[in-house]
Write an enzyme that holds these catalytic residues in place. Structure first.
Site, PDB file in Angstrom:
ATOM      1  N   ALA A  15      -1.768 -17.434  -0.867  1.00  0.00           N
ATOM      2  CA  ALA A  15      -1.259 -18.064   0.387  1.00  0.00           C
ATOM      3  C   ALA A  15      -2.430 -19.263   1.448  1.00  0.00           C
ATOM      4  CB  ALA A  15      -2.377 -16.317   1.159  1.00  0.00           C
ATOM      5  N   ARG A 105       3.945 -17.574 -12.573  1.00  0.00           N
ATOM      6  CA  ARG A 105       2.763 -18.149 -11.190  1.00  0.00           C
ATOM      7  C   ARG A 105       1.947 -19.090 -11.426  1.00  0.00           C
ATOM      8  NH1 ARG A 105       0.797 -12.516  -8.575  1.00  0.00           N
ATOM      9  NH2 ARG A 105      -1.090 -13.505  -7.768  1.00  0.00           N
ATOM     10  N   TYR A 209      13.228 -10.538 -16.083  1.00  0.00           N
ATOM     11  CA  TYR A 209      14.249 -11.624 -15.149  1.00  0.00           C
ATOM     12  C   TYR A 209      12.764 -13.291 -16.872  1.00  0.00           C
ATOM     13  CZ  TYR A 209      10.495 -11.973 -12.136  1.00  0.00           C
ATOM     14  OH  TYR A 209       9.233 -12.275 -11.553  1.00  0.00           O
ATOM     15  N   ASP A 288      -2.261 -11.237   1.213  1.00  0.00           N
ATOM     16  CA  ASP A 288      -2.296  -9.318   0.369  1.00  0.00           C
ATOM     17  C   ASP A 288      -3.447  -8.858   1.247  1.00  0.00           C
ATOM     18  OD1 ASP A 288      -0.458  -9.134  -1.414  1.00  0.00           O
ATOM     19  OD2 ASP A 288      -1.655  -8.794  -2.923  1.00  0.00           O
TER      20      ASP A 288
END
Ligand SMILES: Cc1cc2nc3c(=O)[nH]c(=O)nc-3n(C[C@H](O)[C@H](O)[C@H](O)COP(=O)(O)OP(=O)(O)OC[C@H]3O[C@@H](n4cnc5c(N)ncnc54)[C@H](O)[C@@H]3O)c2cc1C
Length: 390
Positions: A15, A105, A209, A288
């Protein structure tokens, strides 16, 4: 509205990096304060669905992220115990135009950090904000208990335990959902398919995945249990034997992956209420910090990208207080809807008894006879274009 405007953003996660770059490209002078000594992410995967990917495309990052991510061909639901297919969302055939990415990430954070640096964002590491002061005057923060930093506009992208959220709303007490998640990344095996697989069990499920061209496999395993576990992403390592024991009746391929995990991280899943106030005098929160979600719809980072877009556009186009009101009113309903859907998935993934048999049979039938219906059930989520909506 933002030319030469000083903005302080707290937290260099998805963010914070995204909103900082967007604001800087609108002409703001952005200082981004991050408590960590380096921008380094724990090894874990993220699913970036078309709604989040759209923001990255409009930021000019589509090509760079597309090159390091894997494009998911499908999301497949399987019976955890037999390994048999329950349903398949064929993204390749039924949603060919949307990017559904599987990405490490650290790779996404790297791409966002480079983009923020190119946009002129001043990133300051090792800067832990210990206090946030809001009130009638412009906000200010205190760094490491001693240094005052004035912030005419303060944006809290400081995650689950946000100080800006607490300053706007008071402390909220999250509650333990009686679910814990283990997370691990293991080496990928040859011929690994580019799809997300969800193995459904009684009171448990496991998502897996591939990442980085299949050289890695990401695993997240969730179990319902009574005992509390720490709400921290990377601090709590668990004995791999307890993970293996929890999934001992799962299909052989799942047990094989779990055998290869040496040091899983264990995490307690807590529900935090959506913050009632997302903004105050000169301050706002996103990601978040505003609305933590359970991970069962893979949307926390996607919502953070959507928030960043709306917040930056609003600040660029409207006077401050109007911009902040507009931001919350454009985002809150959607965030709540996504969070509620993620919470329901916890129930749907963990069914047992007759309810499980009926639900799985229903999914098998729809998947075989009307597979497009399975994919179109998510149109409201993945088909949403926040860049057009605002
Ligand atoms: C198991 C699991 C799987 C997930 N999978 C997905 C997925 O597939 N897709 C998806 O979209 N989302 C997923 N998510 C959710 C996603 O990871 C989060 O929603 C997202 O990372 C939130 O980003 P953020 O920038 O708001 O917060 P964060 O990433 O938490 O960033 C906050 C930043 O603020 C910094 N900070 C905090 N306090 C201070 C302070 N006082 N001073 C200075 N700096 C501070 C922190 O160091 C951190 O860098 C998953 C989450 C979990 C737990």
């Amino acid at each position: 509205m933002l030319q030469n405007q000083q903005v302080t953003v707290l937290g260099a996660g998805i963010a914070g990096l995204t909103v900082s770059a967007l604001l800087a490209r609108h002409g703001a002078k952005v200082t981004l304060l991050e408590q960590a000594p380096t921008i380094a992410e724990v090894g874990a995967g993220l699913q970036i669905s078309p709604n989040g990917a759209r923001v990255l495309h409009v930021m000019g990052l589509g090509e760079a992220v597309g090159a390091i991510a894997m494009r998911a061909r499908a999301v497949t639901l399987l019976d955890g115990e037999t390994g048999g297919r329950v349903a398949r969302l064929d993204l390749e055939r039924l949603r060919p135009s949307g990017d559904y990415w599987l990405i490490h990430r650290a790779d996404l954070i790297d791409a966002l950090a480079q983009n923020a640096a190119q946009a002129g964002v001043a990133l300051e590491l090792n800067r832990q904000v210990s206090e946030v002061r809001l009130g009638d005057h412009a906000p200010h923060v205190v760094i490491a208990g001693e240094e005052r930093h004035d912030a005419p506009i303060l944006i809290g992208a400081d995650g689950l335990h946000s100080r800006v959220r607490a300053a706007l709303n008071g402390e909220a007490v999250p509650f333990f959902t009686h679910q814990v998640a283990w997370r691990a990344v293991i080496p990928g095996e040859a011929g690994i398919d580019s799809q997300a697989q969800v193995y459904l069990g009684r009171g448990r499920h496991l998502v897996t995945y591939p990442l980085r061209g299949g050289s890695l496999r990401n695993l997240v395993a969730v179990e319902q249990r009574r005992k509390w576990a720490e709400e921290s992403w990377s601090l709590t390592e668990d004995d791999p034997m307890s993970l293996r024991a929890a999934f001992k009746d799962f299909a052989p391929q799942v047990r094989g992956w779990l055998e290869r995990i040496e040091r899983p991280h264990l995490w307690g899943l807590f529900r935090h209420p959506v913050a009632p106030r997302w903004f105050g005098n000169g301050a706002a929160i996103l990601g978040d910090a505003a609305h933590p979600t359970l991970p069962f719809l893979a949307q926390g980072a996607n919502l953070a990208l959507e928030d960043a877009w709306v917040l930056a556009e609003s600040l660029a186009r409207y006077p401050l207080s109007q911009a902040l009101q507009r931001y919350q009113s454009l985002r809150e309903t959607r965030a709540r809807k996504v969070i509620d859907a993620a919470t329901s998935n916890a129930r749907n993934f963990h069914l047992s008894g007759i309810g499980r048999a009926i639900a799985h049979q229903g999914l098998r039938t729809v998947s075989a006879l009307a597979p497009e219906r399975l994919v179109s059930r998510f149109d409201w989520l993945h088909g949403y274009d926040v860049t057009a909506a605002c």
